[in-house]
Design a protein around this motif. Sequence first.
Motif, PDB file in Angstrom:
ATOM      1  N   HIS A  52       0.836  -1.204   0.000  1.00  0.00           N
ATOM      2  CA  HIS A  52       0.000   0.000   0.000  1.00  0.00           C
ATOM      3  C   HIS A  52       0.867   1.249   0.000  1.00  0.00           C
ATOM      4  O   HIS A  52       0.558   2.239  -0.673  1.00  0.00           O
ATOM      5  CB  HIS A  52      -0.937   0.003   1.213  1.00  0.00           C
ATOM      6  CG  HIS A  52      -2.075  -0.960   1.082  1.00  0.00           C
ATOM      7  ND1 HIS A  52      -3.233  -0.662   0.403  1.00  0.00           N
ATOM      8  CD2 HIS A  52      -2.212  -2.227   1.539  1.00  0.00           C
ATOM      9  CE1 HIS A  52      -4.051  -1.701   0.450  1.00  0.00           C
ATOM     10  NE2 HIS A  52      -3.445  -2.669   1.130  1.00  0.00           N
ATOM     11  N   GLU A  53       1.959   1.199   0.761  1.00  0.00           N
ATOM     12  CA  GLU A  53       2.899   2.319   0.799  1.00  0.00           C
ATOM     13  C   GLU A  53       3.504   2.565  -0.589  1.00  0.00           C
ATOM     14  O   GLU A  53       3.623   3.712  -1.035  1.00  0.00           O
ATOM     15  CB  GLU A  53       3.997   2.013   1.821  1.00  0.00           C
ATOM     16  CG  GLU A  53       5.016   3.099   1.981  1.00  0.00           C
ATOM     17  CD  GLU A  53       6.108   2.724   2.979  1.00  0.00           C
ATOM     18  OE1 GLU A  53       7.136   3.423   2.971  1.00  0.00           O
ATOM     19  OE2 GLU A  53       5.956   1.749   3.747  1.00  0.00           O
ATOM     20  N   VAL A  54       3.876   1.471  -1.286  1.00  0.00           N
ATOM     21  CA  VAL A  54       4.455   1.589  -2.630  1.00  0.00           C
ATOM     22  C   VAL A  54       3.477   2.294  -3.559  1.00  0.00           C
ATOM     23  O   VAL A  54       3.850   3.233  -4.283  1.00  0.00           O
ATOM     24  CB  VAL A  54       4.847   0.194  -3.187  1.00  0.00           C
ATOM     25  CG1 VAL A  54       5.101   0.240  -4.690  1.00  0.00           C
ATOM     26  CG2 VAL A  54       6.064  -0.351  -2.456  1.00  0.00           C
ATOM     27  N   PHE A  55       2.231   1.880  -3.554  1.00  0.00           N
ATOM     28  CA  PHE A  55       1.241   2.509  -4.429  1.00  0.00           C
ATOM     29  C   PHE A  55       1.012   3.971  -4.059  1.00  0.00           C
ATOM     30  O   PHE A  55       0.843   4.821  -4.938  1.00  0.00           O
ATOM     31  CB  PHE A  55      -0.079   1.731  -4.422  1.00  0.00           C
ATOM     32  CG  PHE A  55      -0.024   0.494  -5.268  1.00  0.00           C
ATOM     33  CD1 PHE A  55       0.023   0.572  -6.652  1.00  0.00           C
ATOM     34  CD2 PHE A  55       0.003  -0.749  -4.673  1.00  0.00           C
ATOM     35  CE1 PHE A  55       0.091  -0.560  -7.429  1.00  0.00           C
ATOM     36  CE2 PHE A  55       0.071  -1.905  -5.446  1.00  0.00           C
ATOM     37  CZ  PHE A  55       0.114  -1.812  -6.831  1.00  0.00           C
ATOM     38  N   SER A  56       1.032   4.277  -2.788  1.00  0.00           N
ATOM     39  CA  SER A  56       0.847   5.661  -2.348  1.00  0.00           C
ATOM     40  C   SER A  56       2.002   6.549  -2.811  1.00  0.00           C
ATOM     41  O   SER A  56       1.792   7.664  -3.315  1.00  0.00           O
ATOM     42  CB  SER A  56       0.718   5.702  -0.826  1.00  0.00           C
ATOM     43  OG  SER A  56       0.612   7.025  -0.377  1.00  0.00           O
ATOM     44  N   ILE A  57       3.218   6.060  -2.658  1.00  0.00           N
ATOM     45  CA  ILE A  57       4.381   6.825  -3.101  1.00  0.00           C
ATOM     46  C   ILE A  57       4.341   7.014  -4.618  1.00  0.00           C
ATOM     47  O   ILE A  57       4.609   8.109  -5.118  1.00  0.00           O
ATOM     48  CB  ILE A  57       5.689   6.125  -2.677  1.00  0.00           C
ATOM     49  CG1 ILE A  57       5.808   6.068  -1.162  1.00  0.00           C
ATOM     50  CG2 ILE A  57       6.906   6.835  -3.283  1.00  0.00           C
ATOM     51  CD1 ILE A  57       6.879   5.101  -0.663  1.00  0.00           C
ATOM     52  N   ALA A  58       4.000   5.956  -5.343  1.00  0.00           N
ATOM     53  CA  ALA A  58       3.926   6.047  -6.802  1.00  0.00           C
ATOM     54  C   ALA A  58       2.880   7.077  -7.231  1.00  0.00           C
ATOM     55  O   ALA A  58       3.108   7.865  -8.160  1.00  0.00           O
ATOM     56  CB  ALA A  58       3.606   4.678  -7.406  1.00  0.00           C
ATOM     57  N   ARG A  59       1.753   7.101  -6.545  1.00  0.00           N
ATOM     58  CA  ARG A  59       0.704   8.078  -6.855  1.00  0.00           C
ATOM     59  C   ARG A  59       1.202   9.488  -6.571  1.00  0.00           C
ATOM     60  O   ARG A  59       1.045  10.391  -7.404  1.00  0.00           O
ATOM     61  CB  ARG A  59      -0.560   7.776  -6.049  1.00  0.00           C
ATOM     62  CG  ARG A  59      -1.722   8.719  -6.364  1.00  0.00           C
ATOM     63  CD  ARG A  59      -2.974   8.435  -5.530  1.00  0.00           C
ATOM     64  NE  ARG A  59      -2.680   8.411  -4.100  1.00  0.00           N
ATOM     65  CZ  ARG A  59      -2.707   7.307  -3.337  1.00  0.00           C
ATOM     66  NH1 ARG A  59      -3.019   6.135  -3.844  1.00  0.00           N
ATOM     67  NH2 ARG A  59      -2.418   7.376  -2.053  1.00  0.00           N
TER      68      ARG A  59
END
Length: 85
Positions: A52-59
């Motif tokens: 979830h953190e990875v997707f948040s950073i990517a966004r």
Amino acid sequence: MADPKKTELAAKSDELLDAVERLKDTERRKRQEPISSDTFHRLANEVDAISHEVFSIARDQREVGEETQRTGENIDDVAAQRNGR
């Protein structure tokens, strides 16, 4: 002085790479645990949280990139400037 948006973009990129590395490390550890053991479930929860953190950073990185003026620089160029190289 470096463009603050480009500096933020480079920082987000570094953050994303770090999170992906933590995700890989945690998943590798989980693969070594007996399936459905307490440790397996704990690590599975960590994998879920990091993903979830990875997707948040990517966004966030995409949004900053959309707000950043186009130039010939790439993220490595900005990171090198940021690190004084």
